[in-house]
Enzyme design. Structure first.
Site, mmCIF file in Angstrom:
data_model
loop_
_atom_site.group_PDB
_atom_site.id
_atom_site.type_symbol
_atom_site.label_atom_id
_atom_site.label_comp_id
_atom_site.label_asym_id
_atom_site.label_seq_id
_atom_site.Cartn_x
_atom_site.Cartn_y
_atom_site.Cartn_z
ATOM 1 N N SER A 166 1.267 3.283 -2.520
ATOM 2 C CA SER A 166 0.923 4.461 -3.605
ATOM 3 C C SER A 166 0.385 5.695 -2.827
ATOM 4 O O SER A 166 0.554 6.551 -3.633
ATOM 5 C CB SER A 166 -0.425 3.631 -4.476
ATOM 6 O OG SER A 166 -1.303 3.262 -3.548
ATOM 7 N N ARG A 167 0.027 5.710 -1.686
ATOM 8 C CA ARG A 167 -0.631 6.727 -1.358
ATOM 9 C C ARG A 167 -0.039 6.930 0.482
ATOM 10 O O ARG A 167 0.426 5.874 0.799
ATOM 11 C CB ARG A 167 -2.153 6.755 -1.352
ATOM 12 C CG ARG A 167 -2.531 6.852 -2.690
ATOM 13 C CD ARG A 167 -4.079 6.850 -2.785
ATOM 14 N NE ARG A 167 -4.740 5.741 -2.444
ATOM 15 C CZ ARG A 167 -5.381 5.404 -1.570
ATOM 16 N NH1 ARG A 167 -5.986 6.374 -0.783
ATOM 17 N NH2 ARG A 167 -6.123 4.360 -1.403
ATOM 18 N N ASN A 213 1.712 -2.264 5.336
ATOM 19 C CA ASN A 213 0.794 -1.124 5.594
ATOM 20 C C ASN A 213 -0.481 -0.901 4.989
ATOM 21 O O ASN A 213 -1.289 -0.144 5.172
ATOM 22 C CB ASN A 213 1.950 0.171 4.981
ATOM 23 C CG ASN A 213 1.217 1.237 4.804
ATOM 24 O OD1 ASN A 213 1.126 2.140 5.737
ATOM 25 N ND2 ASN A 213 0.738 1.683 3.382
ATOM 26 N N LYS A 233 -6.874 -4.323 13.724
ATOM 27 C CA LYS A 233 -5.545 -3.725 13.997
ATOM 28 C C LYS A 233 -5.063 -4.214 15.550
ATOM 29 O O LYS A 233 -3.975 -4.304 15.645
ATOM 30 C CB LYS A 233 -5.890 -2.136 14.214
ATOM 31 C CG LYS A 233 -5.821 -1.643 12.848
ATOM 32 C CD LYS A 233 -4.757 -1.517 11.954
ATOM 33 C CE LYS A 233 -4.806 -0.948 10.701
ATOM 34 N NZ LYS A 233 -3.660 -1.104 9.722
ATOM 35 N N SER A 249 -2.779 0.438 14.767
ATOM 36 C CA SER A 249 -3.339 1.641 14.942
ATOM 37 C C SER A 249 -3.707 1.691 16.528
ATOM 38 O O SER A 249 -4.027 0.936 17.180
ATOM 39 C CB SER A 249 -4.547 1.766 14.066
ATOM 40 O OG SER A 249 -5.487 2.773 14.552
ATOM 41 N N ALA A 279 -10.853 -4.640 15.365
ATOM 42 C CA ALA A 279 -10.496 -5.874 15.379
ATOM 43 C C ALA A 279 -9.063 -6.246 14.605
ATOM 44 O O ALA A 279 -8.187 -7.108 15.106
ATOM 45 C CB ALA A 279 -11.578 -6.561 15.116
ATOM 46 N N GLY A 299 0.792 -1.165 0.057
ATOM 47 C CA GLY A 299 0.024 0.099 0.035
ATOM 48 C C GLY A 299 0.900 1.209 0.194
ATOM 49 O O GLY A 299 0.604 2.110 0.774
ATOM 50 N N ASP A 352 -3.005 -7.536 -4.731
ATOM 51 C CA ASP A 352 -4.016 -7.378 -3.777
ATOM 52 C C ASP A 352 -3.619 -8.094 -2.488
ATOM 53 O O ASP A 352 -3.562 -9.471 -2.697
ATOM 54 C CB ASP A 352 -5.571 -7.765 -4.341
ATOM 55 C CG ASP A 352 -6.627 -7.590 -3.248
ATOM 56 O OD1 ASP A 352 -6.198 -7.553 -2.085
ATOM 57 O OD2 ASP A 352 -7.670 -7.953 -3.757
ATOM 58 N N VAL A 353 -3.275 -7.501 -1.502
ATOM 59 C CA VAL A 353 -2.777 -8.314 -0.414
ATOM 60 C C VAL A 353 -3.609 -9.090 0.048
ATOM 61 O O VAL A 353 -3.310 -10.208 0.875
ATOM 62 C CB VAL A 353 -2.006 -7.378 0.784
ATOM 63 C CG1 VAL A 353 -0.821 -6.588 0.210
ATOM 64 C CG2 VAL A 353 -3.151 -6.463 1.351
ATOM 65 N N TYR A 403 -12.462 -2.478 12.041
ATOM 66 C CA TYR A 403 -10.961 -1.989 11.832
ATOM 67 C C TYR A 403 -10.165 -2.250 13.104
ATOM 68 O O TYR A 403 -9.061 -2.527 13.023
ATOM 69 C CB TYR A 403 -11.149 -0.464 11.294
ATOM 70 C CG TYR A 403 -9.846 0.168 11.355
ATOM 71 C CD1 TYR A 403 -9.041 0.060 10.020
ATOM 72 C CD2 TYR A 403 -9.431 1.063 12.277
ATOM 73 C CE1 TYR A 403 -7.739 0.845 9.910
ATOM 74 C CE2 TYR A 403 -8.039 1.756 12.115
ATOM 75 C CZ TYR A 403 -7.310 1.578 10.852
ATOM 76 O OH TYR A 403 -6.236 2.139 10.703
HETATM 77 P P1 NAP Z 1 -4.472 5.651 2.452
HETATM 78 O O1 NAP Z 1 -3.999 6.740 2.358
HETATM 79 O O2 NAP Z 1 -6.116 5.359 2.544
HETATM 80 O O3 NAP Z 1 -3.561 4.435 1.749
HETATM 81 C C1 NAP Z 1 -4.255 3.245 1.891
HETATM 82 C C2 NAP Z 1 -3.018 2.325 1.140
HETATM 83 O O4 NAP Z 1 -3.296 0.785 0.975
HETATM 84 C C3 NAP Z 1 -3.014 2.629 -0.515
HETATM 85 O O5 NAP Z 1 -1.834 2.779 -0.989
HETATM 86 C C4 NAP Z 1 -3.700 1.615 -1.177
HETATM 87 O O6 NAP Z 1 -3.460 1.313 -2.291
HETATM 88 C C5 NAP Z 1 -3.397 0.329 -0.099
HETATM 89 N N1 NAP Z 1 -4.469 -0.693 -0.194
HETATM 90 C C6 NAP Z 1 -5.886 -0.655 0.042
HETATM 91 N N2 NAP Z 1 -6.226 -2.136 -0.308
HETATM 92 C C7 NAP Z 1 -4.884 -2.628 -0.528
HETATM 93 C C8 NAP Z 1 -5.126 -4.179 -1.150
HETATM 94 N N3 NAP Z 1 -6.106 -4.910 -1.106
HETATM 95 N N4 NAP Z 1 -3.950 -4.442 -1.765
HETATM 96 C C9 NAP Z 1 -2.692 -3.575 -1.503
HETATM 97 N N5 NAP Z 1 -2.710 -2.341 -1.067
HETATM 98 C C10 NAP Z 1 -3.963 -2.098 -0.742
HETATM 99 O O7 NAP Z 1 -4.303 4.969 4.078
HETATM 100 P P2 NAP Z 1 -3.275 5.504 5.255
HETATM 101 O O8 NAP Z 1 -4.041 6.608 5.996
HETATM 102 O O9 NAP Z 1 -2.019 6.026 4.538
HETATM 103 O O10 NAP Z 1 -3.035 4.240 5.904
HETATM 104 C C11 NAP Z 1 -1.998 3.463 5.848
HETATM 105 C C12 NAP Z 1 -2.138 2.211 6.892
HETATM 106 O O11 NAP Z 1 -1.803 3.066 8.104
HETATM 107 C C13 NAP Z 1 -3.237 1.484 6.920
HETATM 108 O O12 NAP Z 1 -2.828 0.073 7.290
HETATM 109 C C14 NAP Z 1 -4.147 2.301 8.018
HETATM 110 O O13 NAP Z 1 -4.996 1.462 8.651
HETATM 111 C C15 NAP Z 1 -3.049 2.491 8.966
HETATM 112 N N6 NAP Z 1 -3.349 3.731 9.901
HETATM 113 C C16 NAP Z 1 -3.580 4.786 9.481
HETATM 114 C C17 NAP Z 1 -4.128 6.052 10.337
HETATM 115 C C18 NAP Z 1 -4.542 7.292 9.942
HETATM 116 O O14 NAP Z 1 -4.870 8.288 10.520
HETATM 117 N N7 NAP Z 1 -4.233 7.670 8.732
HETATM 118 C C19 NAP Z 1 -4.093 5.754 11.604
HETATM 119 C C20 NAP Z 1 -3.750 4.486 12.156
HETATM 120 C C21 NAP Z 1 -3.218 3.555 11.160
HETATM 121 P P3 NAP Z 1 -4.129 1.486 -3.594
HETATM 122 O O15 NAP Z 1 -5.031 2.638 -3.786
HETATM 123 O O16 NAP Z 1 -3.387 1.449 -4.733
HETATM 124 O O17 NAP Z 1 -5.351 0.197 -3.876
#
Ligand code: NAP
Length: 246
Positions: A13-14, A89, A158, A141, A156, A11, A62-63, A154
């Site tokens: 890409s973003r 991630n 994490k 998280s 559960a 993940g 797709d993981v 979510y």
């Molecule tokens: P995000 O901006 O929504 O990015 C999510 C990433 O996951 C994207 O690159 C997406 O890739 C990828 N992804 C989703 N489904 C996938 C799949 N089936 N296979 C492979 N890649 C997949 O989210 P983020 O905020 O950066 O979060 C990243 C991680 O941190 C997550 O695990 C999230 O739970 C955790 N987290 C985030 C926060 C927060 O506040 N942002 C807080 C705690 C934990 P594509 O777009 O290419 O599908």
């Protein structure tokens, strides 16, 4: 120190994954940018890394799909090499109250957030065990530690990441492989952009630092755990949350 080593970030890409890929490239790793839907964004991350004289590769996978994960690891092991560092991630949210949450929404979140990490860890560990070296970092998280109303699925997934991390850490410690989790609080990304301004304000009040974190601040913690010198740290959960879960 990390020259010649390969880091796979799922993940990437973003958001946090993207920031982590950029940071690990700065640290000297050849970075594998995994993505699922956002090919264009993944290619931009690769371009950014190459513009800064780093090496990177994009792989669609797709993981949540074990066959797709196997193909990704096969491609890597036959190409640039199996990863020395794995950052699990990739993650999604499908929020809703428990009483109205569909089984489908529960399963999809667990399949990507928890089982996705399981699939990749299982495959990566096989190569790492042969090399007797590896760093696995799983993104959990604060929701997995504190729970969060509207996020039963979510939270559960994490919390599951933490159990998975600790069990794998115990199994792999003798093989030179460390397994740790990073538990971010609320971080600026597409995931949290989906929250309403009202919710964002209410959340900010619960954060001792009184602000959301930046993806680069999570990447910094991942970078630390990915270092060779962090080899005596395993089975830990490092909260990067502005003090939220202390
Ligand atoms: P995000 O901006 O929504 O990015 C999510 C990433 O996951 C994207 O690159 C997406 O890739 C990828 N992804 C989703 N489904 C996938 C799949 N089936 N296979 C492979 N890649 C997949 O989210 P983020 O905020 O950066 O979060 C990243 C991680 O941190 C997550 O695990 C999230 O739970 C955790 N987290 C985030 C926060 C927060 O506040 N942002 C807080 C705690 C934990 P594509 O777009 O290419 O599908």
């Amino acid at each position: 120190m990390s020259e010649g080593r390969v880091a796979l970030v799922t993940g990437a890409s973003r958001g946090i994954g993207r920031a982590t890929a950029l940071r690990l490239s700065r640290d000297g790793f050849t970075v594998v940018i995994n993505y699922n839907g956002s090919e264009e964004a993944a290619l931009k991350v690769k371009e950014e890394i190459e513009n800064n004289c780093g090496k990177a590769l994009c792989i669609k996978c797709d993981v949540s799909d074990p066959v797709s994960c196997e193909a990704m690891f096969k491609e890597l092991s036959e190409g640039i090499g199996a990863p020395d560092v794995l950052v699990n991630n990739a993650g999604i949210t499908k929020d809703g109250l428990l009483v109205s949450m569909s089984e489908e929404d529960f399963s999809r979140v667990v399949d990507i957030n928890l089982k996705g990490a399981f699939h990749c860890m299982k495959l990566a560990a096989k190569y790492m065990m042969k090399k007797r070296y590896g760093r696995i970092i799983n993104i959990s998280s604060v929701s997995g530690i504190l729970g969060n109303a509207g996020q039963a699925n979510y939270s559960a997934s994490k919390a599951g990441i933490i159990g998975l991390t600790k069990s794998a850490a115990r199994e792999l410690a003798g093989r030179g492989i460390t397994v740790n989790a990073v538990a971010p609080g609320f971080v600026t990304s597409d995931m949290t952009d989906a929250l309403s301004e009202k919710v964002k304000e209410a959340v900010t009040q619960q954060i001792p630092k009184k602000r959301f974190g930046e993806p680069s601040e999570i990447a910094h913690a991942v970078s630390f755990l990915a270092e060779e010198e962090s080899g005596y740290i395993t089975g830990q959960v490092l909260c990067v949350d502005g003090g939220m879960a202390m």
